[in-house]
Design a protein around this motif. Sequence first.
Motif, PDB file in Angstrom:
ATOM      1  N   THR A  55      -1.807  -2.327  10.468  1.00 39.32           N
ATOM      2  CA  THR A  55      -2.435  -1.089  10.000  1.00 39.32           C
ATOM      3  C   THR A  55      -1.976   0.098  10.843  1.00 39.32           C
ATOM      4  OG1 THR A  55      -4.358  -2.394   9.311  1.00 39.32           O
ATOM      5  CG2 THR A  55      -4.635  -0.006   9.358  1.00 39.32           C
ATOM      6  N   ALA A  56      -1.670  -0.141  12.105  1.00 42.12           N
ATOM      7  CA  ALA A  56      -1.165   0.935  12.966  1.00 42.12           C
ATOM      8  C   ALA A  56       0.133   1.510  12.405  1.00 42.12           C
ATOM      9  CB  ALA A  56      -0.940   0.417  14.384  1.00 42.12           C
ATOM     10  N   LYS A  57       1.017   0.640  11.939  1.00 46.98           N
ATOM     11  CA  LYS A  57       2.287   1.100  11.354  1.00 46.98           C
ATOM     12  C   LYS A  57       2.042   1.912  10.092  1.00 46.98           C
ATOM     13  CE  LYS A  57       4.996  -2.763  13.208  1.00 46.98           C
ATOM     14  NZ  LYS A  57       5.680  -4.039  12.888  1.00 46.98           N
ATOM     15  N   ALA A  58       1.105   1.459   9.271  1.00 48.92           N
ATOM     16  CA  ALA A  58       0.770   2.194   8.052  1.00 48.92           C
ATOM     17  C   ALA A  58       0.192   3.562   8.390  1.00 48.92           C
ATOM     18  CB  ALA A  58      -0.225   1.386   7.213  1.00 48.92           C
ATOM     19  N   MET A 181      -1.736   0.051   1.219  1.00 50.39           N
ATOM     20  CA  MET A 181      -0.450   0.488   1.763  1.00 50.39           C
ATOM     21  C   MET A 181       0.650  -0.572   1.714  1.00 50.39           C
ATOM     22  SD  MET A 181      -0.341   3.642   2.770  1.00 50.39           S
ATOM     23  CE  MET A 181       1.004   3.640   3.964  1.00 50.39           C
ATOM     24  N   ASN A 182       0.307  -1.817   1.406  1.00 49.13           N
ATOM     25  CA  ASN A 182       1.256  -2.932   1.540  1.00 49.13           C
ATOM     26  C   ASN A 182       2.659  -2.648   1.009  1.00 49.13           C
ATOM     27  OD1 ASN A 182      -1.200  -4.050   2.261  1.00 49.13           O
ATOM     28  ND2 ASN A 182      -0.627  -6.071   1.523  1.00 49.13           N
ATOM     29  N   SER A 183       2.749  -2.273  -0.261  1.00 49.57           N
ATOM     30  CA  SER A 183       4.067  -2.079  -0.878  1.00 49.57           C
ATOM     31  C   SER A 183       4.244  -0.659  -1.405  1.00 49.57           C
ATOM     32  CB  SER A 183       4.271  -3.095  -2.013  1.00 49.57           C
ATOM     33  OG  SER A 183       3.231  -2.960  -2.980  1.00 49.57           O
ATOM     34  N   ALA A 184       3.409   0.255  -0.945  1.00 48.68           N
ATOM     35  CA  ALA A 184       3.485   1.639  -1.429  1.00 48.68           C
ATOM     36  C   ALA A 184       4.781   2.293  -0.947  1.00 48.68           C
ATOM     37  CB  ALA A 184       2.278   2.437  -0.941  1.00 48.68           C
ATOM     38  N   THR A 185       5.475   2.958  -1.870  1.00 47.76           N
ATOM     39  CA  THR A 185       6.704   3.667  -1.511  1.00 47.76           C
ATOM     40  C   THR A 185       6.345   5.018  -0.877  1.00 47.76           C
ATOM     41  OG1 THR A 185       6.862   4.832  -3.626  1.00 47.76           O
ATOM     42  CG2 THR A 185       7.880   2.633  -3.488  1.00 47.76           C
ATOM     43  N   ASP A 186       7.326   5.645  -0.235  1.00 49.42           N
ATOM     44  CA  ASP A 186       7.085   6.962   0.358  1.00 49.42           C
ATOM     45  C   ASP A 186       6.658   7.969  -0.699  1.00 49.42           C
ATOM     46  OD1 ASP A 186       7.598   6.105   2.893  1.00 49.42           O
ATOM     47  OD2 ASP A 186       9.523   7.124   3.121  1.00 49.42           O
ATOM     48  N   ASP A 187       7.275   7.894  -1.884  1.00 48.67           N
ATOM     49  CA  ASP A 187       6.910   8.830  -2.961  1.00 48.67           C
ATOM     50  C   ASP A 187       5.465   8.617  -3.394  1.00 48.67           C
ATOM     51  OD1 ASP A 187       9.357  10.081  -3.000  1.00 48.67           O
ATOM     52  OD2 ASP A 187      10.161   8.891  -4.666  1.00 48.67           O
ATOM     53  N   GLU A 188       5.037   7.360  -3.455  1.00 54.32           N
ATOM     54  CA  GLU A 188       3.648   7.055  -3.834  1.00 54.32           C
ATOM     55  C   GLU A 188       2.677   7.543  -2.760  1.00 54.32           C
ATOM     56  OE1 GLU A 188       4.289   3.031  -6.560  1.00 54.32           O
ATOM     57  OE2 GLU A 188       4.106   2.857  -4.384  1.00 54.32           O
TER      58      GLU A 188
END
Length: 199
Positions: A55-58, A181-188
Amino acid sequence: MKLKTTRILSSLVLLALMALGACSNRQKSSQADTAATDSVAPKAIVCYFSATGTTAKAAERIAALAGADIHEIAPRQKYTDADLDWRDSLSRSSVEMRNRDFRPQLADTTTDLKAYSIVFLGFPNWWNTAPTIINTFIESNDLAGKTVVPFMTSGGSTIDQSETDLKAAYPSITWAPGLLMNSATDDEVKAWIESSTKK
């Protein structure tokens, strides 16, 4: 004599035109500054709890994309691998999550949120909901007048139940739609941030 007078008059006219041009440019600059100020998004902070670093990375990713500050929701006593063993009914996390009234202590009793109108609130999925330390954080801080935007990391569950539980527990808080956040793209993520921080 006439030639000298003409030159003086020409110089005066030129100086007057230059002065008018400078005033016009200052006015345009002032208007542009005002427009830029009007379009600035509300000040945001990303507050997150992360037991294993996922979660820290997200959270760091969201903070970078949003241009937001960041704060770790740290427990007073860190969780060990044994504490996080969900298969052990006597592990610390299992005991805490069985009792939804349990409030793990924070390393920081309160967080200075005065300057922020948007609080992104992140956590891992524990037992299909937010860890009880998130309740501790919410109850230890004044979130009145702020928009709280949840996000979650998970091994398989959606964020839906966490959102339902948080809204039911804290109906007075203004909640914005959350994001897994698992597979969310930068655009999302950018689109979600933009929709969450609209004035």
